[in-house]
Motif scaffolding. Structure first.
Motif, PDB file in Angstrom:
ATOM      1  N   ARG B 141       0.851  -1.189   0.000  1.00  0.00           N
ATOM      2  CA  ARG B 141       0.000   0.000   0.000  1.00  0.00           C
ATOM      3  C   ARG B 141       0.888   1.240   0.000  1.00  0.00           C
ATOM      4  NH1 ARG B 141      -5.347  -0.324   1.182  1.00  0.00           N
ATOM      5  NH2 ARG B 141      -5.082  -2.099   2.572  1.00  0.00           N
ATOM      6  N   GLU B 142       0.382   2.283  -0.637  1.00  0.00           N
ATOM      7  CA  GLU B 142       1.044   3.597  -0.654  1.00  0.00           C
ATOM      8  C   GLU B 142       1.478   3.968   0.766  1.00  0.00           C
ATOM      9  OE1 GLU B 142      -1.854   6.267  -2.156  1.00  0.00           O
ATOM     10  OE2 GLU B 142      -0.434   7.836  -2.681  1.00  0.00           O
ATOM     11  N   ASN B 196       4.294   6.107  -4.627  1.00  0.00           N
ATOM     12  CA  ASN B 196       3.145   6.376  -5.506  1.00  0.00           C
ATOM     13  C   ASN B 196       2.391   5.095  -5.823  1.00  0.00           C
ATOM     14  OD1 ASN B 196       5.699   5.970  -6.927  1.00  0.00           O
ATOM     15  ND2 ASN B 196       4.567   6.243  -8.838  1.00  0.00           N
ATOM     16  N   ALA B 197       1.059   5.221  -5.788  1.00  0.00           N
ATOM     17  CA  ALA B 197       0.183   4.068  -6.030  1.00  0.00           C
ATOM     18  C   ALA B 197       0.201   3.686  -7.495  1.00  0.00           C
ATOM     19  CB  ALA B 197      -1.238   4.403  -5.594  1.00  0.00           C
ATOM     20  N   GLU B 223      -1.483  -0.424  -3.847  1.00  0.00           N
ATOM     21  CA  GLU B 223      -2.840   0.052  -3.579  1.00  0.00           C
ATOM     22  C   GLU B 223      -2.773   1.477  -3.065  1.00  0.00           C
ATOM     23  OE1 GLU B 223      -5.614  -1.625  -3.990  1.00  0.00           O
ATOM     24  OE2 GLU B 223      -4.931  -3.701  -4.203  1.00  0.00           O
ATOM     25  N   PRO B 224      -3.700   2.316  -3.509  1.00  0.00           N
ATOM     26  CA  PRO B 224      -3.721   3.676  -2.978  1.00  0.00           C
ATOM     27  C   PRO B 224      -4.205   3.684  -1.525  1.00  0.00           C
ATOM     28  CG  PRO B 224      -5.627   3.302  -4.372  1.00  0.00           C
ATOM     29  CD  PRO B 224      -4.795   2.051  -4.442  1.00  0.00           C
ATOM     30  N   ARG B 225      -3.880   4.752  -0.803  1.00  0.00           N
ATOM     31  CA  ARG B 225      -4.373   4.860   0.588  1.00  0.00           C
ATOM     32  C   ARG B 225      -5.895   4.779   0.594  1.00  0.00           C
ATOM     33  NH1 ARG B 225      -0.217   8.441   1.031  1.00  0.00           N
ATOM     34  NH2 ARG B 225       1.462   7.780   2.428  1.00  0.00           N
TER      35      ARG B 225
END
Lengths: 359, 359, 359
Positions: B141-142, B196-197, B223-225
């Motif tokens: 994850r980010e 960066n995601a 994965e983005p936050r």
């Protein structure tokens, strides 16, 4: 409103290159200057192929061990990187200052055969405008009146097509459709008012697969009357991609003779990709993304981001890079056989050098 | 806010595959399971080449009739389809769970030479991370702190470049620019906070045309936050395209050994295309369109729709498919010689299986 | 609301072509008709190769001078341009009017082997729908009920895939996945309600690398129920790109047998690019830009402009050209070896002819 100057002084880049070249034959200017690399251990090892050469004068040598073979390969790779940016004869894409005649910007282009040094020691036959591959960079402003005198010193007829400019038909440069071919020894003059801004090109449109492949091509950049504030850049760089009889090149040179892009941290770099070859080249920048702002000189309606931009023959793509990440960053075509062999990097490889410290 | 889980349980897909493989050697699991096919007549005919083999033991056979030749070709095509998804040894792109060390996600990657079964019975030399082609899928994850231990069991030096991640320069993985090469037998550790995601990749950046071609590549998904609600998907699928010395492959396998994408009608499938090869691959999905949401891990400003997505080397494209149309849908590279020969489908072909009934 | 007619009468184009062909064997109809060309001087010179032929009957000729060689090359180039648009036997992509049966639009497609004249004098083996390469253009409206009868007169089995249409699975045309192959001599019927508008294609999906390469392909255009006002066009043109065993072609013909696009100044031309080949083709229009409005039949969320559009296999791109700039404009693939050789233009070259005067 402030505008991007037409003839920016690329002082930092030139200074950098001169410094780099002066530093020494075996120097590693880009990397060493930034101290970003931990290759010291590797470079202190004796090169494996040197010892192999010494042994070769005695009895048949034992087969090299895997480690010796790896060291020999690595030494070749290291030599390539350390030679970058390598000095070669000739530099293409140099800005061509116009002569002014009654308010008209006049450019003289002479095409003739030259020997062109693509990489150190590799000279090829080239057909060049003004002795350069790519030809000299023409940079004008939207609405300028422009006159281009062509002198053909080649053994073939030729003609210039201004690729991307929406000119009157008789200035379009296609023999037998819009003009007669310009015979060997003859002159021809194009004249027009520059209609549309953007990153364009000029190249031969006669026997073009051969003539453009040999080097009859150049950048034709048209500054807009007003630069959008969001498109302002500190460094403006044209990168012409090619893959013809000269091999895989950026602005007419193969790595390690390619030119690095240099900026200070925090600056914005505009890169104008132009593909004059026969193949796609997905250009990959390490460390930072590119924001795509224009295609073929036309603004994209919504800028978008990427780190690998696929550039097809005839296309031009303009991107902005916000240079936030200091260091020396590989920048290359991601078709790997266009960029690296078992002997190390070659061809379509350069670097974006982001010098630390506020601009 | 709800988030896409980092380690989704691909239960339906695994169950499907096991069922399919268990059904029988000559079974047609995907198609038969869905009853979507009218090939019964064809499959009840005796295969033409069998009869040809029987006749060959007697007198010289008469030349086959056009119909016999057509039947023989069709039988080969049918066998390929019915073998899908074919069992092979080894599975690439398997999710690699990290070890946690003081809040750091630690991944161990060992590269070594293996034999890799691309299609049933066709084994090739591969250079693999953890014995897999593509290497194990890393999914973080980010903002995560990540440590990657590399152990090089190959006869050549190597290094890992995290393609698409905007890392500090000394973690960029380019020998002689950002680090020394990792020699045979040596270890090297990368450590960074994931900046960066997006759909990224990791691969060798040393002698890369050879090493990536042999299999030193894998997916690095960040994965983005917070997942945008419009990007939520029920199934998340990585599809690595390749065309090196192993032939035309999807996730390291050629048809019929490729893995089908399976979902229920009404679900949303996210596909992360990643091209690790040397050629473009325009991926064509039958029956439904794809909505393109991201390029190289960056959201597209406005999603757009297509059924054929051109993926160039080094690029990653994320798409969403709303699985509205039940059935087994061919899904393949539309450069037809990458997908079909006179012997039937092969290479870059798989299927999207939309199982009827509400999810 | 006014709509684009389904069967526009391409009167101006047909008239133009007939006039052009009637003008004379050696005529230069497109260019001459517009008076846009200054090639008079060139065409008044005696062709260099003619004199060479005369001399060949006497003593061994002296080596030709550079100028003589240039003249000989130019004469070949000129002959190609002046032959355009050259008459050949057969014309592909002709609009196929349906039979109406109880409100259903019925199309009959027969595939069989024919000889196809790609350029004047060059005939190749083709597998064609209704004797045409590309097959006849099918043009219907969103929501129409359509029935397609296929009769297979080929020595191989075949099937039709409606590329881009989101049909029920059993109409998808993939042998052994959605239907049995259609054997030599057999018939097969597809029937469906047209679900989605746009520029689509139909082609074989059986032994497709061979069958599509030989010509089993055609355009399937679906008009939307309501045309967006911004998408209204005066001329609607399908351009099928191909690069198979017939060479580099536009709508089944190589230059100079390609068909020019003709319009009046001020008109809007819609071009539907469709790539049925194995390579990308970046199509470059001279003199005016193209506004890209759709990809694979789906509207782009924001139209964007270019002059060189990269079209990958299986893709369809719709563009609008506002014909503001009068003249005859070269229009060609910018992979130059697909468009020009030392013998002149060939292959993927045509012209957009913008006739002066308000439409």
């Amino acid at each position: 409103m402030s505008e991007t100057p037409l003839f920016p002084a690329p002082a930092s880049r030139r200074t950098f290159l001169r410094t780099g070249a002066a530093a020494a034959a075996a120097a590693l200017p880009v990397v060493a200057a930034l101290g970003a690399c931990g290759e010291t251990r590797a470079s202190e090892r004796p090169a494996a192929d040197t010892s192999a050469a010494q042994r070769a004068q005695a009895v048949p040598p034992p087969a090299p061990s895997p480690r010796e073979k790896a060291d020999a390969m690595d030494a070749m790779h290291e030599r390539g990187i350390k030679a970058f940016p390598a000095r070669t004869e000739g530099k293409g894409n140099q800005l061509l200052a116009p002569r002014m005649e009654s308010g008209i910007k006049v450019f003289d282009l002479t095409c003739e055969e030259v020997q062109w040094e693509v990489e150190p020691g590799r000279k090829v036959k080239a057909w060049a405008y003004n002795g350069q591959v790519p030809g000299p960079q023409i940079r004008v402003r939207e609405g300028d009146r422009v006159r281009v005198h062509l002198l053909n010193k080649l053994p073939e007829s030729t003609a210039i097509h201004f690729h991307g400019l929406e000119l009157p038909n008789d200035q379009d440069g296609v023999p037998f459709i819009t003009q007669p071919p310009v015979k060997p020894g003859e002159r021809y003059t194009y004249e027009f008012t520059v209609p549309n801004a953007g990153s364009h090109m000029y190249h031969s449109h006669h026997n073009s697969a051969v003539q453009v492949g040999l080097g009859l091509l150049g950048a034709f950049v048209v500054e807009p009357r007003r630069v959008r504030p969001a498109h302002r850049a500190d460094v403006d760089y044209v990168m012409v991609l090619n893959d013809g009889s000269h091999g895989y090149t950026l602005n007419g040179k193969g790595f390690p003779a390619t030119e690095p892009l240099v900026c200070r941290q925090g600056q914005t770099v505009r890169i104008r990709f132009m593909n004059e070859g026969m193949m796609i080249h997905p250009m990959h920048l390490h460390g930072m993304h590119m924001t795509v702002i224009a295609k073929d000189g036309w603004d994209q309606p919504m800028p978008w981001k990427c780190d690998t931009l696929n550039v097809a023959p005839g296309e031009r793509w303009d991107v902005l890079v916000k240079a936030t990440n200091p260091g020396t960053w590989a920048f290359h075509c991601h078709i790997l056989p266009h960029a690296e062999s078992e002997h190390g990097m070659f061809g379509m490889v350069t670097a974006l050098v982001v010098q630390p410290g506020v601009a």
